[in-house]
Write a protein that holds these residues in place. Structure first.
Motif, PDB file in Angstrom:
ATOM      1  N   ARG A 321       0.832  -1.214   0.000  1.00 57.23           N
ATOM      2  CA  ARG A 321       0.000   0.000   0.000  1.00 57.23           C
ATOM      3  C   ARG A 321       0.865   1.262   0.000  1.00 57.23           C
ATOM      4  N   MET A 322       1.889   1.296   0.843  1.00 59.21           N
ATOM      5  CA  MET A 322       2.699   2.500   0.983  1.00 59.21           C
ATOM      6  C   MET A 322       3.516   2.795  -0.273  1.00 59.21           C
ATOM      7  N   ILE A 323       4.063   1.747  -0.893  1.00 61.54           N
ATOM      8  CA  ILE A 323       4.819   1.963  -2.133  1.00 61.54           C
ATOM      9  C   ILE A 323       3.902   2.483  -3.233  1.00 61.54           C
ATOM     10  N   LYS A 324       2.683   1.955  -3.303  1.00 63.72           N
ATOM     11  CA  LYS A 324       1.743   2.450  -4.319  1.00 63.72           C
ATOM     12  C   LYS A 324       1.381   3.913  -4.067  1.00 63.72           C
ATOM     13  N   GLU A 325       1.309   4.305  -2.798  1.00 66.45           N
ATOM     14  CA  GLU A 325       1.046   5.709  -2.482  1.00 66.45           C
ATOM     15  C   GLU A 325       2.205   6.588  -2.932  1.00 66.45           C
ATOM     16  N   ILE A 326       3.434   6.096  -2.825  1.00 66.55           N
ATOM     17  CA  ILE A 326       4.592   6.846  -3.327  1.00 66.55           C
ATOM     18  C   ILE A 326       4.513   6.957  -4.849  1.00 66.55           C
ATOM     19  N   GLU A 327       4.187   5.851  -5.515  1.00 67.39           N
ATOM     20  CA  GLU A 327       4.048   5.879  -6.980  1.00 67.39           C
ATOM     21  C   GLU A 327       3.025   6.930  -7.418  1.00 67.39           C
ATOM     22  N   GLN A 328       1.957   7.053  -6.645  1.00 71.17           N
ATOM     23  CA  GLN A 328       0.867   7.971  -6.995  1.00 71.17           C
ATOM     24  C   GLN A 328       1.117   9.403  -6.544  1.00 71.17           C
ATOM     25  N   GLY A 329       2.268   9.645  -5.898  1.00 75.00           N
ATOM     26  CA  GLY A 329       2.593  10.988  -5.444  1.00 75.00           C
ATOM     27  C   GLY A 329       1.889  11.395  -4.166  1.00 75.00           C
TER      28      GLY A 329
END
Length: 346
Positions: A321-329
């Motif tokens: 979840r956290m890595i995807k949040e980084i990907e999404q800015g």
């Protein structure tokens, strides 16, 4: 049929694919190279492909195509090494399949994670050999790549069979690196997955080099927790874990372990940090370039498989979840992310 060493296709000329391609050329082979990136192709066609290893630095002149569409329609390959990111490999395999020798051509999946099943579904199981690149790489710029550590390339048929085609390919690839043929490629992949889910993903979460990251006791605790979930998922699925560089159980810390063993395992993770101190996570490199990571094929895959096996994977779920949040800015790269990760209840 013996593989024709002049009918090798290497797709993906980034940090890993560039090293493989450069070493093959240095050894006298003439692979066809497709980068999938016009900037990389232009740089290599202009200045050559530069490869840096712990023992040497060399540049080879070579012509690199940007896409398969530049190949003559009648072109055929005996083998295609697919060395792009995991989220691109299925489509790459579909596009490549029309250029494979009709009866005997095959692809080798060389991604982080376990992708051969999806590729086999797309192009046929008889067309797929699974591979693992057991060493890391860094791309310093288009056409300038570095091998950052020791290790071997592992090859195996998905069903564990011993075949002439893997033996022939191994003979060729020995010009690049040591090669191991295994009858348990899935076990080897799960062993590497445990490392990738820790080093690759936790490194991306904080934005730090591995050496700096693992000086922090919180990061070491997260490392051992994530690693435990991967190992326990594999064991619950009946996977026979395979030794890659070291015994995969060496860093396994059961949740009910006593104090002295916890101290010992923590020390082992410190040693990992010292040995690979300058290593920069490949997922971090992707995030810094504004690109997607392979999280769905790493920690995300573990979460999916843990659900099937009925075991817990809350740390891997939170990391995904956290890595995807980084990907999404929606989240920054910060050591503070480690506190949030460890605060998530199991």
């Amino acid at each position: 049929m013996t593989l024709d060493s002049s009918r090798i296709l290497v797709e993906g000329i980034g940090s890993i694919g560039g090293v493989v391609a450069g070493k093959l050329i240095q050894a006298g082979y003439k692979p066809t190279l497709v980068s999938g990136n016009a900037e990389i192709s232009e740089a290599i066609n202009r200045s050559g492909l530069t490869v840096i290893t712990p023992g040497e630095r060399f540049t080879v002149p070579v012509h690199v195509l940007s896409s398969l569409s530049e190949l003559p329609a009648e072109t055929r390959f005996d083998v295609a090494l697919l060395i792009m990111k995991a989220h691109s490999v299925v489509q790459a395999a579909r596009d490549t399949s029309r250029f494979l020798e009709a009866k005997s051509g095959f692809v080798v999946t060389c991604q982080n994670g376990i992708v051969q099943d999806a590729v086999a579904e797309a192009i046929g199981r008889e067309r797929v050999v699974a591979g693992i690149i057991g060493w890391g790489g860094t791309m310093h710029g288009p056409g300038v790549v570095e091998r950052t550590g020791p290790g071997a390339i592992y090859l195996g048929e998905p069903d564990g069979a011993k075949t002439k085609r893997t033996e022939d390919l191994a003979r060729i690839l020995k010009g690049v690196t040591p090669v191991v043929i295994t009858d348990n490629i899935r076990g080897a992949q799960w062993s590497k997955l445990a490392i990738n889910c820790t080093i690759t993903t936790i490194g991306a979460l904080t934005g730090e080099s591995l050496g700096h990251l693992l000086k922090d006791a919180r990061a070491r605790r997260a490392f051992l927790g994530v690693y435990r979930e991967v190992i326990e998922t594999a064991l619950a699925l009946g996977v026979r874990l395979e030794r890659i560089a070291v015994d995969p159980m060496l860093l396994y810390l059961p949740s009910d372990t006593g104090f002295f063993k916890r101290v010992f395992k923590d020390l082992l993770v410190r040693i990992v940090g010292r040995k690979y101190g300058k290593l920069k996570s490949s997922s971090l490199q992707s995030l810094e370039r504004g690109r997607k990571t392979e999280i769905d094929f790493l920690n995300g895959y573990v979460v999916e498989q843990a659900g099937k096996a009925g075991v817990g994977a809350h740390l891997n779920k939170s990391l995904t979840r956290m890595i995807k949040e980084i990907e999404q800015g929606r989240r920054g790269l910060s050591p503070a992310n480690m506190e949030e990760l460890l605060a998530v209840p199991g």
